[in-house]
Structures are given as C-alpha cells and as structure tokens.
Scaffold this active site. Structure first.
Site, PDB file in Angstrom:
ATOM      1  N   LYS A   3       0.850  -1.191   0.000  1.00  0.00           N
ATOM      2  CA  LYS A   3       0.000   0.000   0.000  1.00  0.00           C
ATOM      3  C   LYS A   3       0.886   1.241   0.000  1.00  0.00           C
ATOM      4  O   LYS A   3       1.973   1.261   0.597  1.00  0.00           O
ATOM      5  CB  LYS A   3      -0.910  -0.006   1.236  1.00  0.00           C
ATOM      6  CG  LYS A   3      -2.023   1.032   1.165  1.00  0.00           C
ATOM      7  CD  LYS A   3      -3.004   0.902   2.318  1.00  0.00           C
ATOM      8  CE  LYS A   3      -4.161   1.877   2.130  1.00  0.00           C
ATOM      9  NZ  LYS A   3      -5.119   1.838   3.263  1.00  0.00           N
ATOM     10  N   CYS A  21      -3.973   8.307  -7.625  1.00  0.00           N
ATOM     11  CA  CYS A  21      -5.055   8.198  -6.660  1.00  0.00           C
ATOM     12  C   CYS A  21      -6.063   9.312  -6.933  1.00  0.00           C
ATOM     13  O   CYS A  21      -5.692  10.491  -6.943  1.00  0.00           O
ATOM     14  CB  CYS A  21      -4.519   8.306  -5.234  1.00  0.00           C
ATOM     15  SG  CYS A  21      -5.805   8.146  -3.974  1.00  0.00           S
ATOM     16  N   LYS A  47       2.309   4.770 -12.095  1.00  0.00           N
ATOM     17  CA  LYS A  47       0.926   4.297 -12.130  1.00  0.00           C
ATOM     18  C   LYS A  47       0.024   5.401 -12.655  1.00  0.00           C
ATOM     19  O   LYS A  47      -0.061   6.480 -12.076  1.00  0.00           O
ATOM     20  CB  LYS A  47       0.485   3.844 -10.738  1.00  0.00           C
ATOM     21  CG  LYS A  47      -0.842   3.106 -10.732  1.00  0.00           C
ATOM     22  CD  LYS A  47      -1.121   2.506  -9.362  1.00  0.00           C
ATOM     23  CE  LYS A  47      -2.398   1.667  -9.357  1.00  0.00           C
ATOM     24  NZ  LYS A  47      -2.633   1.037  -8.039  1.00  0.00           N
TER      25      LYS A  47
END
Length: 424
Positions: free
Chosen positions: A90, A188, A226
């Site tokens: 995480k 995110c 990402k």
C-alpha cells in the site's frame, strides 16, 4: 538490463531505446531467450507462467495491486505464501499522521434489478486514502519480508507532496529496506489533491515530467509510474513518464465516481455520518475501460519506445485467468489484482494461474511471451475499418458462384461447372 520483457516483443522491433538510459539502476539481468511469436509452440509441454520484468523474475505475472491487500506484513506474507508473482505494498509517504481514513469507506454495485442484494458484484468504490501507518513501521516490515522471502519481488508504492527533498528522502528510505522496485502513485483519484499528490500530478504532464525527473535521478531500482484513467488521453502521461526515465507504466488506477444515492435516505454511498465524497471505482465493470487504456498505451509504446526494457502492467477488473489473458494479449507484462483479492481472498491466485494455463494449452502456448501483444495488431482506426470492410465486400462479390449465362459453359470443365450450381 534484461530485454526479454520490453515492448520489442509486440512486433519484434529492434531499434534503440529512447533518450534516457538509467545506468545507476540495479537489475537482475537475464539474457533474451526468444523473440516475439504469435504462432504457437510446436512442442506440447506444461505452460510456463514465469516472467522477467525489468530484470525482476516472477513465478507468474499476477501481482498484488497497491491497496488493502498489501497494507501490512501479515497480509503481504499471506500473498507470498499463496503464490502471487509479486506484491506491491500500500502506498506510503513520509508523514502518515496527515492520513486519516474514515469508515465505512467502500460501496458496492450489484448487477440485477434495482441493484438486488443477491446480484453479482460488478462495481466497487472506495474513498480510502494511502497508508495511515507510520512510515518506519512499514519500512521495518518491508525489510522483514525481504529477509524472509529474498527471492520474491516486493515493490514499494510511494506518493509525496510537490517537494524534491521529500521525494528523495522517501526513495532513499524505501530502497534501504531492500525492496526490488518502486511504483509511483501518480493516480489516486481522491484525497489530498491540494497538496499536489496522486492524480493531481498524473493529470498535469508538466508537473509529472518534473517530479519524474527527481525520482529517476535518485532511484537505483526500476520505477513504474501508475497512470490515472481520469484524463482525456492516457498516452500523454505515460509517454512523459517513460521519457523522464521510468522503466514501466501501470494502468489503470481507479475511476473517479459516485457509487449512488440511497433512495430511502437520500444520502450518497458510502455514507459517513450522512455525507460522502467522490471515490475510486474498480472491479469487473471497469475491465473494458482498462483494456482500452492499456491498448492505447501499448500502441504508443510500440510506436515510440520500440527498444529497451520497458514494461506495462495491466490493472482493472481482473477476476479470471481470461481477464488476465486479455491484458497480456494487448501487451501487458504483468497483471495486477487488488479489488479481486478483497472480494475472493488471496487464494484467488491459484484459480488465476490455473485458468491462464488452460488458455495457453488451448492455443498451445508454452510461455507468456509467445502471446504477449498478439492481439494489438488487430486494432486500427474507424476509417481503416471502413476501407477493410469495403474491400472485403468487393472481393466477395467478385467470386461468382455458378455460371451467369449459357454462354459460359465449356466442354472441358463441364462436370465442375455443373457441380458449382448444385445446392446440396
């Protein structure tokens, strides 16, 4: 660097790598053993799921995606014990004290009439932030995992504010634990955008280029960026990331969403004291969107990054071996799973491996590389689709069945000409 998992395998291209060559990176280099093939192997044997990505050897292409399934030592150990190819922890940052999560933080979408509670779960929304555990605790657990599983791949996911020194400190500290690679969370979709974190960076290519420059000047292990799907053209940040030194890109992170409104209470879901906030959407319903984004990135990489050891990690709605095969057929080297683990457990990897092997046996593929990128060639523009179909129609019309007139009969081919007009 190993070239066995570079995008060269999509078409067999061999031109030199783009401008950046991170000579200070450390790799476990393995020589190329074969070139890309679309044809199946002639020798029947048990399919080999192992892959080598940016010099990192994995027993299979299935990777725990960053999120709750990689939130502490116990769950990451479980993932390794169950046989996952790699684990991405995480996301961590320097100051976990700023990260405060709420509960409930998830909401689900079910198929069926009016979202029946008995319907299949097809969508999952989360409003969860990055790790709220102290960085030092996470670092100690990374170190412990690498001591206990030295041959397994552990990847640190990191995110920081717009501060060069902070990024450099975070990279230095995670690398000291012995992690094998870094995935940078530029994607995110919720939480702390005002601090220029997550998707706030991934949606701004100028900012992304600058931050990638800081990261890749400091990192000595492979770096994956990402990608956020919450952008018009996902190839733009992917291109910037690779040109700025990243060895790979991962796509997609979750899609910004509002799961729904409870029609009895009139409050949104997930409901926290009567309120909510937009979150990230995942699970089966996002799979087609993820395939489209990965296809676009793979085409861009094939056209612009034809040489070198670049990699692509596919993410989005993977619950079966077939889901994974689709990402690989589009050019992905690895396939990440996060929500699927939350729904089905860590032993899902056994099912994924078994089903992917079944697919490979059906087509007589012996390795992942034999079919990676094989379907990418079948995508084109709509204009080209029209041209292809019109040509095919003309060719079909040109093939005459039987004779058009009595004058077309010949003596030498009389029997075949007769047969050409028989219907049964």
């Amino acid at each position: 660097m190993s070239s066995s998992l570079g995008l060269t395998h999509l078409t067999g291209l061999t031109s030199s790598r783009a401008s950046f060559t991170p000579s200070h990176r450390r790799y476990n280099v393995r020589p190329r053993t074969s070139s890309f093939k679309i044809v199946a192997s002639e020798t029947k044997q048990e399919p080999d799921l192992s892959v080598t990505v940016n010099g990192l050897h994995m027993p299979n292409p299935f990777v725990i995606g960053s999120g709750p399934p990689g939130t502490n030592y116990k769950v990451m150990k479980k993932a390794f014990d169950e046989g996952w190819g790699a684990v991405i922890a995480k996301t961590v940052s320097l100051d976990a004290a700023k990260v405060i999560n709420v509960t409930p933080r998830y909401a689900r979408l079910r198929a069926g009439a009016n979202g029946s509670a008995k319907g299949q779960i097809i969508g999952w929304e989360n409003i969860e932030l990055i790790s709220d555990r102290p960085l030092e605790v996470m670092l100690n657990e990374f170190k412990q995992l690498k001591e206990e599983y030295p041959d397994r791949i552990l990847i640190a996911s990191i995110m920081e504010e717009y501060n060069k020194a902070a990024w450099e400190e975070l990279i230095d500290r995670v690398e000291q634990t012995g992690i094998d690679a870094i995935e940078v969370n530029f994607s995110c979709p919720h939480g702390m955008p005002e601090r220029k974190m997550g998707a706030a960076v991934g949606q701004d290519c100028d900012l992304l280029e600058e931050v990638c420059g800081w990261i890749n000047a400091k990192a000595t292990v492979p770096v994956w960026a990402k990608m956020t799907p919450n952008i018009t053209d996902i190839t733009q940040p992917a291109r910037v990331s690779l040109r700025s030194g990243c060895e790979g890109v991962a796509a997609i992170n979750t899609i910004m969403s509002v799961m729904g409104i409870n029609l009895k209470t009139l409050h949104p879901e997930p409901c926290v004291e009567g309120y909510s906030t937009p979150g990230g959407y995942s699970s089966k319903a996002v799979h087609p969107i993820a395939l489209g984004k990965v296809m676009s990135i793979a085409q861009m990489m094939k056209n612009e990054f034809q040489g070198g050891d670049y990699s692509l990690s596919g993410i989005g709605g993977v619950e079966t071996g077939g889901d994974a095969a689709e990402f690989i057929l589009l050019g992905a080297n690895t396939v990440q799973v996060c929500t699927g683990v939350m729904m089905y457990g860590y032993d899902l990897v056994s099912k994924l491996c078994s089903e992917l092997k079944d697919f490979m046996r059906t087509h007589n593929f012996s390795t992942i590389e034999e079919f990676r990128g094989a379907s990418l060639q079948y995508f084109t523009t709509h204009t080209e689709l029209v041209r292809i179909q019109q040509k095919a129609i003309r060719e079909r019309r040109a093939i005459r069945k039987g004779l058009q007139s009595d004058k077309d009969w010949t003596g030498d081919g009389f029997v075949k000409e007769s047969e050409s007009m028989v219907s049964n």
